[in-house]
Design a protein around this motif. Structure first.
Motif, PDB file in Angstrom:
ATOM      1  N   LEU A  37       0.923  -1.265  -0.032  1.00  0.00           N
ATOM      2  CA  LEU A  37      -0.033   0.061   0.015  1.00  0.00           C
ATOM      3  C   LEU A  37       0.826   1.200  -0.027  1.00  0.00           C
ATOM      4  O   LEU A  37       0.579   1.991  -0.704  1.00  0.00           O
ATOM      5  CB  LEU A  37      -0.751  -0.137   1.244  1.00  0.00           C
ATOM      6  CG  LEU A  37      -2.097   1.017   1.139  1.00  0.00           C
ATOM      7  CD1 LEU A  37      -3.129   0.876   0.060  1.00  0.00           C
ATOM      8  CD2 LEU A  37      -2.739   1.009   2.483  1.00  0.00           C
ATOM      9  N   PHE A  38       2.090   1.078   0.848  1.00  0.00           N
ATOM     10  CA  PHE A  38       2.828   2.432   0.561  1.00  0.00           C
ATOM     11  C   PHE A  38       3.257   2.633  -0.698  1.00  0.00           C
ATOM     12  O   PHE A  38       3.295   3.759  -0.984  1.00  0.00           O
ATOM     13  CB  PHE A  38       3.980   2.234   1.735  1.00  0.00           C
ATOM     14  CG  PHE A  38       5.084   3.406   1.672  1.00  0.00           C
ATOM     15  CD1 PHE A  38       4.595   4.678   2.249  1.00  0.00           C
ATOM     16  CD2 PHE A  38       6.269   3.395   0.970  1.00  0.00           C
ATOM     17  CE1 PHE A  38       5.736   5.831   1.838  1.00  0.00           C
ATOM     18  CE2 PHE A  38       7.166   4.370   0.866  1.00  0.00           C
ATOM     19  CZ  PHE A  38       6.805   5.574   1.214  1.00  0.00           C
ATOM     20  N   LYS A  39       3.685   1.508  -1.271  1.00  0.00           N
ATOM     21  CA  LYS A  39       4.438   1.554  -2.760  1.00  0.00           C
ATOM     22  C   LYS A  39       3.265   2.207  -3.492  1.00  0.00           C
ATOM     23  O   LYS A  39       3.699   3.223  -4.375  1.00  0.00           O
ATOM     24  CB  LYS A  39       4.800   0.193  -3.090  1.00  0.00           C
ATOM     25  CG  LYS A  39       5.984  -0.137  -2.250  1.00  0.00           C
ATOM     26  CD  LYS A  39       6.382  -1.428  -2.996  1.00  0.00           C
ATOM     27  CE  LYS A  39       7.698  -2.260  -2.016  1.00  0.00           C
ATOM     28  NZ  LYS A  39       7.865  -3.593  -2.504  1.00  0.00           N
ATOM     29  N   GLN A  40       2.086   1.828  -3.435  1.00  0.00           N
ATOM     30  CA  GLN A  40       1.073   2.579  -4.203  1.00  0.00           C
ATOM     31  C   GLN A  40       0.881   4.010  -3.761  1.00  0.00           C
ATOM     32  O   GLN A  40       0.756   4.797  -4.876  1.00  0.00           O
ATOM     33  CB  GLN A  40      -0.290   1.853  -3.869  1.00  0.00           C
ATOM     34  CG  GLN A  40      -0.514   0.218  -4.623  1.00  0.00           C
ATOM     35  CD  GLN A  40      -1.875  -0.166  -4.040  1.00  0.00           C
ATOM     36  OE1 GLN A  40      -2.631   0.337  -3.561  1.00  0.00           O
ATOM     37  NE2 GLN A  40      -2.060  -1.610  -4.131  1.00  0.00           N
ATOM     38  N   PHE A  41       1.171   4.172  -2.718  1.00  0.00           N
ATOM     39  CA  PHE A  41       0.945   5.780  -2.315  1.00  0.00           C
ATOM     40  C   PHE A  41       1.789   6.595  -3.018  1.00  0.00           C
ATOM     41  O   PHE A  41       1.739   7.649  -3.289  1.00  0.00           O
ATOM     42  CB  PHE A  41       0.784   5.756  -0.842  1.00  0.00           C
ATOM     43  CG  PHE A  41       0.462   7.076  -0.054  1.00  0.00           C
ATOM     44  CD1 PHE A  41      -0.531   7.815  -0.488  1.00  0.00           C
ATOM     45  CD2 PHE A  41       1.527   7.631   0.732  1.00  0.00           C
ATOM     46  CE1 PHE A  41      -0.880   9.232   0.023  1.00  0.00           C
ATOM     47  CE2 PHE A  41       1.186   8.723   1.384  1.00  0.00           C
ATOM     48  CZ  PHE A  41       0.172   9.588   0.744  1.00  0.00           C
ATOM     49  N   GLU A  91       5.477  10.894   6.399  1.00  0.00           N
ATOM     50  CA  GLU A  91       6.318  11.621   5.805  1.00  0.00           C
ATOM     51  C   GLU A  91       5.855  11.870   4.182  1.00  0.00           C
ATOM     52  O   GLU A  91       5.878  13.048   3.638  1.00  0.00           O
ATOM     53  CB  GLU A  91       7.919  11.179   5.798  1.00  0.00           C
ATOM     54  CG  GLU A  91       8.726  11.316   6.916  1.00  0.00           C
ATOM     55  CD  GLU A  91       9.515  10.656   6.833  1.00  0.00           C
ATOM     56  OE1 GLU A  91      10.526  10.755   5.933  1.00  0.00           O
ATOM     57  OE2 GLU A  91      10.232  10.194   7.985  1.00  0.00           O
ATOM     58  N   GLN A  92       5.335  11.048   3.586  1.00  0.00           N
ATOM     59  CA  GLN A  92       4.904  11.083   2.266  1.00  0.00           C
ATOM     60  C   GLN A  92       3.601  11.600   2.123  1.00  0.00           C
ATOM     61  O   GLN A  92       3.412  12.759   1.112  1.00  0.00           O
ATOM     62  CB  GLN A  92       4.547   9.706   1.523  1.00  0.00           C
ATOM     63  CG  GLN A  92       4.337   9.731   0.017  1.00  0.00           C
ATOM     64  CD  GLN A  92       5.587  10.195  -0.627  1.00  0.00           C
ATOM     65  OE1 GLN A  92       6.711  10.397  -0.453  1.00  0.00           O
ATOM     66  NE2 GLN A  92       5.123  10.732  -1.860  1.00  0.00           N
ATOM     67  N   GLU A  93       2.823  11.467   3.239  1.00  0.00           N
ATOM     68  CA  GLU A  93       1.591  12.426   3.363  1.00  0.00           C
ATOM     69  C   GLU A  93       1.611  13.953   3.280  1.00  0.00           C
ATOM     70  O   GLU A  93       1.319  14.639   2.713  1.00  0.00           O
ATOM     71  CB  GLU A  93       0.742  11.766   4.229  1.00  0.00           C
ATOM     72  CG  GLU A  93      -0.774  12.526   4.530  1.00  0.00           C
ATOM     73  CD  GLU A  93      -1.595  11.972   5.553  1.00  0.00           C
ATOM     74  OE1 GLU A  93      -2.568  12.089   5.628  1.00  0.00           O
ATOM     75  OE2 GLU A  93      -1.065  11.063   6.391  1.00  0.00           O
ATOM     76  N   LYS A  94       2.834  14.341   4.218  1.00  0.00           N
ATOM     77  CA  LYS A  94       3.222  15.532   4.201  1.00  0.00           C
ATOM     78  C   LYS A  94       3.580  16.350   3.256  1.00  0.00           C
ATOM     79  O   LYS A  94       3.233  17.299   2.775  1.00  0.00           O
ATOM     80  CB  LYS A  94       4.210  15.753   5.484  1.00  0.00           C
ATOM     81  CG  LYS A  94       3.795  15.615   6.944  1.00  0.00           C
ATOM     82  CD  LYS A  94       4.825  15.905   7.806  1.00  0.00           C
ATOM     83  CE  LYS A  94       4.269  15.532   9.087  1.00  0.00           C
ATOM     84  NZ  LYS A  94       5.466  15.390  10.268  1.00  0.00           N
TER      85      LYS A  94
END
Length: 114
Positions: A37-41, A91-94
């Motif tokens: 899921l992180f990779k997709q994100f 971190e990716q969301e930010k």
């Protein structure tokens, strides 16, 4: 993005519960799903197709993402891996929120989108 973050919040809650109870066996399949899921994100926030691009090509990504993801992927049953994955998501969301806000501000000023 909303669906991915919603799924992550669900996985995060389950993982927190399993790691608090020291139940690695229950956490492991959820960790594997959360890693994917992180990779997709990561690719979605960069507007890229995961099958056609590599993480190195992503411009918007957490610092040392490859090394950190390697750690998480190689040891998905560890509490430290769960914590690292949670940090990567945060971190990716930010970074995505920052990029979105900057693009919104540029568009309001009449400057073309980058």
């Amino acid at each position: 993005m909303e669906k991915i973050l919603s799924d992550w919040n669900h996985y995060n809650s389950e993982l927190r519960h399993h790691f608090t109870n020291r139940d690695r066996d229950q956490a492991l399949p959820i960790m594997n799903k959360a890693i994917e899921l992180f990779k997709q994100f990561l690719f979605a926030t960069n507007g890229m197709n995961q099958e056609l691009h590599s993480i190195e090509e992503c411009k918007l990504k957490p610092v040392n993402v490859l090394e950190r993801l390697e750690f998480v992927t190689s040891r998905p049953g560890l509490f430290q891996s769960y914590k690292q994955l949670a940090e990567l998501f945060a971190e990716q969301e930010k970074q995505y929120a920052r990029k979105t806000a900057l693009n919104h501000a540029k568009n309001k000023e009449g400057v073309p989108k980058v």
